[in-house]
Design a protein around this motif. Structure first.
Motif, mmCIF file in Angstrom:
data_model
loop_
_atom_site.group_PDB
_atom_site.id
_atom_site.type_symbol
_atom_site.label_atom_id
_atom_site.label_comp_id
_atom_site.label_asym_id
_atom_site.label_seq_id
_atom_site.Cartn_x
_atom_site.Cartn_y
_atom_site.Cartn_z
ATOM 1 N N ASP A 1 0.833 -1.182 0.000
ATOM 2 C CA ASP A 1 0.000 0.000 0.000
ATOM 3 C C ASP A 1 0.879 1.248 0.000
ATOM 4 O O ASP A 1 2.093 1.179 0.127
ATOM 5 C CB ASP A 1 -0.969 -0.034 1.173
ATOM 6 C CG ASP A 1 -0.305 0.035 2.524
ATOM 7 O OD1 ASP A 1 0.536 0.937 2.728
ATOM 8 O OD2 ASP A 1 -0.629 -0.784 3.394
ATOM 9 N N ASN A 3 0.541 3.898 2.185
ATOM 10 C CA ASN A 3 0.335 4.649 3.418
ATOM 11 C C ASN A 3 1.658 4.910 4.123
ATOM 12 O O ASN A 3 2.533 4.044 4.175
ATOM 13 C CB ASN A 3 -0.589 3.880 4.357
ATOM 14 C CG ASN A 3 -1.978 3.712 3.780
ATOM 15 O OD1 ASN A 3 -2.520 4.647 3.219
ATOM 16 N ND2 ASN A 3 -2.529 2.526 3.902
ATOM 17 N N ASP A 4 1.803 6.139 4.662
ATOM 18 C CA ASP A 4 2.953 6.437 5.508
ATOM 19 C C ASP A 4 2.846 5.609 6.782
ATOM 20 O O ASP A 4 1.749 5.358 7.268
ATOM 21 C CB ASP A 4 2.979 7.920 5.882
ATOM 22 C CG ASP A 4 3.380 8.806 4.723
ATOM 23 O OD1 ASP A 4 4.057 8.318 3.804
ATOM 24 O OD2 ASP A 4 3.011 9.993 4.748
ATOM 25 N N ARG A 5 3.970 5.179 7.316
ATOM 26 C CA ARG A 5 3.979 4.354 8.527
ATOM 27 C C ARG A 5 4.910 4.961 9.572
ATOM 28 O O ARG A 5 5.962 5.486 9.229
ATOM 29 C CB ARG A 5 4.487 2.945 8.222
ATOM 30 C CG ARG A 5 3.752 2.230 7.137
ATOM 31 C CD ARG A 5 2.500 1.632 7.664
ATOM 32 N NE ARG A 5 1.885 0.831 6.607
ATOM 33 C CZ ARG A 5 0.627 0.558 6.571
ATOM 34 N NH1 ARG A 5 -0.166 0.972 7.518
ATOM 35 N NH2 ARG A 5 0.129 -0.152 5.585
ATOM 36 N N LEU A 6 4.520 4.856 10.841
ATOM 37 C CA LEU A 6 5.364 5.306 11.938
ATOM 38 C C LEU A 6 6.047 4.138 12.626
ATOM 39 O O LEU A 6 6.937 4.334 13.445
ATOM 40 C CB LEU A 6 4.537 6.098 12.948
ATOM 41 C CG LEU A 6 3.920 7.392 12.411
ATOM 42 C CD1 LEU A 6 3.041 8.045 13.465
ATOM 43 C CD2 LEU A 6 4.997 8.343 11.934
ATOM 44 N N ASN A 7 5.637 2.920 12.282
ATOM 45 C CA ASN A 7 6.201 1.715 12.889
ATOM 46 C C ASN A 7 6.745 0.804 11.800
ATOM 47 O O ASN A 7 6.271 0.836 10.660
ATOM 48 C CB ASN A 7 5.121 0.969 13.681
ATOM 49 C CG ASN A 7 4.596 1.782 14.839
ATOM 50 O OD1 ASN A 7 5.361 2.314 15.624
ATOM 51 N ND2 ASN A 7 3.284 1.900 14.934
ATOM 52 N N THR A 9 7.136 -2.055 9.281
ATOM 53 C CA THR A 9 6.078 -2.780 8.597
ATOM 54 C C THR A 9 6.680 -3.752 7.607
ATOM 55 O O THR A 9 7.628 -3.407 6.894
ATOM 56 C CB THR A 9 5.153 -1.790 7.847
ATOM 57 O OG1 THR A 9 4.649 -0.837 8.794
ATOM 58 C CG2 THR A 9 4.003 -2.486 7.185
#
Length: 76
Positions: A1, A3-7, A9
């Motif tokens: 995907d 989407n930006d992630r902060l963790n 993945t």
């Protein structure tokens, strides 16, 4: 995907041409992965050209870096 992630993945191996990832490095908002075949992939923020693709647009999908044209610079 996309989407930006902060963790951290999990990224599908399809994004790396189904090559085995043997090493991962991370920086401030970007990531690098090296494969067993010696390929280098980069993705994330690219506002300072840190992905080695001679662009300054963020890259949300891992993209193979052309190591032959990669220029290394040292920040002071």
């Amino acid at each position: 995907d996309l989407n930006d992630r902060l963790n951290p993945t999990l990224v599908s191996s399809v994004a790396f041409g189904n090559q085995k990832i043997v090493e991962v490095a991370v920086g401030h908002n970007f990531s690098l992965a090296r494969t067993s075949e010696g390929s280098l992939f980069a993705w994330g923020d690219n506002s300072d050209g840190q992905l080695g693709d001679n662009l300054v647009a963020r890259q949300l999908i891992p993209r193979k870096v052309d190591i032959g044209t990669l220029r290394l610079t040292q920040q002071t």
